[in-house]
Structures are given as structure tokens and as C-alpha cells.
Design a protein around this motif. Structure first.
Motif, PDB file in Angstrom:
ATOM      1  N   UNK A 154       0.772  -1.220   0.000  1.00  0.00           N
ATOM      2  CA  UNK A 154       0.000   0.000   0.000  1.00  0.00           C
ATOM      3  C   UNK A 154       0.812   1.284   0.000  1.00  0.00           C
ATOM      4  N   UNK A 155       0.077   2.400  -0.145  1.00  0.00           N
ATOM      5  CA  UNK A 155       0.702   3.702  -0.337  1.00  0.00           C
ATOM      6  C   UNK A 155       1.453   4.184   0.892  1.00  0.00           C
ATOM      7  N   UNK A 156       0.847   4.070   2.078  1.00  0.00           N
ATOM      8  CA  UNK A 156       1.503   4.561   3.291  1.00  0.00           C
ATOM      9  C   UNK A 156       2.787   3.789   3.566  1.00  0.00           C
ATOM     10  N   UNK A 157       2.782   2.479   3.333  1.00  0.00           N
ATOM     11  CA  UNK A 157       3.978   1.668   3.557  1.00  0.00           C
ATOM     12  C   UNK A 157       5.074   2.028   2.560  1.00  0.00           C
ATOM     13  N   UNK A 158       4.684   2.239   1.294  1.00  0.00           N
ATOM     14  CA  UNK A 158       5.675   2.622   0.276  1.00  0.00           C
ATOM     15  C   UNK A 158       6.329   3.949   0.637  1.00  0.00           C
ATOM     16  N   UNK A 191       6.625   5.218   3.704  1.00  0.00           N
ATOM     17  CA  UNK A 191       7.463   5.025   4.892  1.00  0.00           C
ATOM     18  C   UNK A 191       8.789   4.370   4.524  1.00  0.00           C
ATOM     19  N   UNK A 192       8.754   3.367   3.640  1.00  0.00           N
ATOM     20  CA  UNK A 192       9.986   2.688   3.220  1.00  0.00           C
ATOM     21  C   UNK A 192      10.914   3.657   2.494  1.00  0.00           C
ATOM     22  N   UNK A 193      10.363   4.471   1.603  1.00  0.00           N
ATOM     23  CA  UNK A 193      11.189   5.433   0.865  1.00  0.00           C
ATOM     24  C   UNK A 193      11.801   6.468   1.798  1.00  0.00           C
ATOM     25  N   UNK A 194      11.030   6.892   2.791  1.00  0.00           N
ATOM     26  CA  UNK A 194      11.520   7.902   3.733  1.00  0.00           C
ATOM     27  C   UNK A 194      12.727   7.383   4.520  1.00  0.00           C
ATOM     28  N   UNK A 195      12.760   6.057   4.760  1.00  0.00           N
ATOM     29  CA  UNK A 195      13.857   5.448   5.510  1.00  0.00           C
ATOM     30  C   UNK A 195      15.012   5.008   4.614  1.00  0.00           C
ATOM     31  N   UNK A 196      14.901   5.267   3.318  1.00  0.00           N
ATOM     32  CA  UNK A 196      15.974   4.911   2.396  1.00  0.00           C
ATOM     33  C   UNK A 196      16.026   3.435   2.044  1.00  0.00           C
ATOM     34  N   UNK A 242       2.869  10.780  -3.850  1.00  0.00           N
ATOM     35  CA  UNK A 242       4.018   9.935  -4.183  1.00  0.00           C
ATOM     36  C   UNK A 242       3.795   8.503  -3.726  1.00  0.00           C
ATOM     37  N   UNK A 243       3.190   8.331  -2.560  1.00  0.00           N
ATOM     38  CA  UNK A 243       2.888   6.989  -2.079  1.00  0.00           C
ATOM     39  C   UNK A 243       1.852   6.297  -2.939  1.00  0.00           C
ATOM     40  N   UNK A 244       0.841   7.051  -3.355  1.00  0.00           N
ATOM     41  CA  UNK A 244      -0.190   6.492  -4.237  1.00  0.00           C
ATOM     42  C   UNK A 244       0.422   6.044  -5.557  1.00  0.00           C
ATOM     43  N   UNK A 245       1.292   6.886  -6.117  1.00  0.00           N
ATOM     44  CA  UNK A 245       1.921   6.536  -7.399  1.00  0.00           C
ATOM     45  C   UNK A 245       2.854   5.342  -7.273  1.00  0.00           C
ATOM     46  N   UNK A 246       3.504   5.178  -6.114  1.00  0.00           N
ATOM     47  CA  UNK A 246       4.398   4.032  -5.912  1.00  0.00           C
ATOM     48  C   UNK A 246       3.624   2.733  -5.735  1.00  0.00           C
ATOM     49  N   UNK A 247       2.459   2.813  -5.070  1.00  0.00           N
ATOM     50  CA  UNK A 247       1.710   1.596  -4.750  1.00  0.00           C
ATOM     51  C   UNK A 247       0.751   1.177  -5.849  1.00  0.00           C
TER      52      UNK A 247
END
Length: 354
Positions: A198-202, A204-209, A282-287
Motif C-alpha cells: 500500500x501507499x503509506x507503507x511505500x 514510509x519505506x522510501x523515507x527510511x531509504x 508519491x505513495x499512491x503513485x508508488x503503490x
């Protein structure tokens, strides 16, 4: 004097119907956001209200009454868990929306194919207050198993490291971050891999590198993506079908209408999904990639029913359900059949009028 219609043997009068407020992409939620649900039932004096869930319970002043008038398009773990405890719900539609399921790793971890997952330490959230409410654990365990299976591996060939279970709470942006606590453990080097969806997880993962090691959405077999949201059931209390069949059909008509709209309006859809999923664009587009916006329509196709049965069996075998769920008996196709028939009739009428 007010008469209790149910006690008198008649159907309970409706002044409100309730829709689950879940951080997911759902055609019914899009119809609500566009104002179509409110518009559809305003003439009947029926208000459309969103209701949050806390575990298997509604967060509402009169949860038992509201449960009888409740439409839920949300994850299947809670729906199956409630059904296994005897909830008198019926499945009236199933959706399948690929939403960014992946195994993420640190950039310095070499994962090029599923076989590379052997012996990695995977974060596995602990059980919540009840097994049926353990959504994070259920999602992670099935996602990990699916990723390993793509490489011919089993759960026994990976190391599962328990991380604290996220709290059971109402949907919020902060709550979505807590749902993916394993990502913090991954960034800190305490585990090697985490399942996300999902979008929120994507985000969060990107924010942590962190980076995607295995993109489950990229594999052709849908078996690799059977999980909490795939397929996603639309459920309603059996009393609504028995006593207010037309209301149920009209709810599905607006859901199908919203799915049609989404197919032709991807840019506008992203903004609605950002609000619904508690994430950013950005999260929506990633997920949600590719032609996902064309696949929001519910159906009860044999393929989706079979996938729901596979999910039910997985949850039963791994201890998330109190009793087995007979998926075939849980489904009632009549409202969706009626909604599709009405829409087909309307299309024929419009075609004849041209």
C-alpha cells in the motif's frame, strides 16, 4: 409512540446506512467521496455515514444496530475472522486491486530474485489482542510465504523475527506508520527484510531509504499476491439483503458507477486515493501502478472466489480464525446480479434513445 418494526415482525426502518472508513482504494469509498452515495439515498431520507473500526468492532454509539446497516469494503482478514465467529454477514462482491506488495530491504542487501531470500531475517509482527485482529501479522506472514515460494523456498528457510504488534486503533496517518514498525527495525539493521503493502507503507519505506527487493506485483501469477486486500470483499449484514434488498442493489450500482468513473479519470482519482489511504501522491503513485484504475469493479468471478478460499485456508491453517469459513456459503450473488442487470438495462435504453 415509536414502534420497533423488527419486534413487530417487519423490517427495521432505515434512516442511516454506514460505510467502513478504511485506508484503502475502494470504489464504494470513491462513490462516497464524489457525493454519489449521499445523492442516491437522499430522496429516501437515508443518511450515508462513515464508521471506523477498532479490531472486529465498530466505533459507534450503537454498534449492534449499525452493524445491521453496515457496508464494508475492506480487508479480508477481519471479515473472515468475524465470519468465523458467526457474524451474519454476506459477501456481495470481490475486488482485486494490486497495491504495491513487496519485500523491501536495505540498499546494501543483495536481493535480485526470490531465491536470494533464503536465511534472511524477516520482521513478523506479533499477535494483537486476538488472533482475528492480527492484521499486520497475517499480511506479513502470507506475503513472506508468497515471496519465498516464488524462489522454491518455504517459511522454514527464512528466519522470522517477531516485532511488537501495532496497536489496534482507528485509521490515521500516524497509525499507518505504526502498522509498519518493522521498517524501523529494518533501517536499524535488526532484520533484513520486511513485507509491505500500500501507499503509506511505500512512503514510509522510501523515507527510511529502503529499497524494493522483490516486487510481488510484477509476477504474473496472482497466487503470489493473495493477501488481506487481494481479494477484498464487500460485505453486508444478511438482514439488509432480506429486508432492504433494493438499498443493497443501489449501493452496488453507485459502486460500479464509481469504478467506471475511476477508469476514465486517473489524475483525479490519485487525489481521492491520497485522502482515502492516508498517504501522499508519491505513495499512491508508488503503490498503485499501471492500469489499476481500470480494475476497481467488484465481481464474483470463480477466480476471485477461489483466491478468497485460498486466503481463508491460509488464515485457518496459521491460527488466525476460530473456525473454518465456508466461503461458498458466505457469498450471496443476488444483489450484484441485480445491479448488473439494471445497469445493462439502462445501457440498452440509452442506446435505443440515441
Amino acid at each position: 409512540m415509536e414502534i420497533d418494526c423488527r419486534a413487530a415482525g417487519g423490517p427495521e426502518a432505515l434512516d442511516s446506512i454506514w460505510m467502513s472508513q478504511s485506508p484503502i482504494p475502494a470504489a464504494s469509498g470513491i462513490a462516497w467521496a464524489l457525493g454519489w452515495m449521499a445523492e442516491e439515498f437522499a430522496g429516501d431520507g437515508i443518511a450515508i455515514k462513515r464508521v471506523a473500526e477498532s479490531g472486529l468492532r465498530l466505533v459507534a454509539p450503537d454498534p449492534e444496530r449499525q452493524a445491521r446497516h453496515h457496508f464494508r469494503e475492506a480487508g479480508n482478514i477481519q471479515a473472515l475472522a468475524a465470519r468465523s465467529l458467526g457474524a451474519p454477514t454476506r459477501v456481495i462482491g470481490l475486488t482485486w486491486i494490486d497495491e504495491g506488495q513487496a519485500i523491501v530491504v536495505r540498499p546494501d542487501t543483495r536481493v535480485l530474485e526470490p531465491a536470494d531470500l533464503r536465511n534472511l531475517r524477516f520482521a513478523l509482527p506479533g499477535f494483537a489482542r486476538t488472533r482475528g485482529e492480527s492484521i499486520a501479522r497475517g499480511m506479513a506472514l502470507h506475503g513472506i510465504q508468497s515471496a519465498l515460494a516464488l524462489g522454491g523456498l518455504t517459511l522454514g528457510e527464512a528466519r522470522l523475527v517477531e516485532v511488537p504488534a501495532p496497536p489496534i486503533e482507528q485509521p490515521s496517518a500516524a497509525g499507518m506508520r505504526r502498522l509498519w514498525l518493522g521498517l524501523d527495525w529494518l533501517a536499524a539493521g535488526r532484520v533484513d527484510a520486511v513485507y509491505i503493502k500500500g501507499a503509506a507503507a511505500a512512503e514510509a519505506a522510501a523515507r527510511l531509504g529502503l529499497v524494493v527487493g522483490i516486487d510481488l506485483d510484477s509476477y504474473p501469477s496472482r497466487l503470489a499476491r493473495v493477501n488481506n486486500g487481494t481479494p477484498r470483499p464487500i460485505t453486508v449484514h444478511a438482514d439488509m439483503i432480506d429486508d432492504h434488498f433494493d438499498i443493497v442493489v443501489r449501493f452496488l450500482e453507485q459502486t460500479l458507477r464509481a469504478a467506471d468513473w475511476a477508469a476514465g479519470n486517473p489524475a483525479e482519482l490519485k487525489h481521492i486515493l491520497a485522502r482515502e489511504t492516508l498517504a501522499g501522491i508519491s505513495g499512491v503513485e508508488a503503490a498503485y501502478r499501471g492500469d489499476f484504475h481500470r480494475s476497481l469493479h467488484p465481481d464474483l468471478s470463480p477466480d476471485r472466489v477461489d483466491m478468497l478460499e485460498k486466503q481463508a485456508n491460509f488464515l485457518w491453517l496459521h491460527g488466525f480464525l476460530e473456525h473454518r469459513v465456508d466461503v461458498a456459503r458466505w457469498i450471496d450473488p443476488r444483489p450484484l446480479d441485480a445491479a448488473l442487470a439494471r445497469r445493462a438495462g439502462l445501457e440498452r435504453y440509452r442506446a435505443a434513445a440515441r
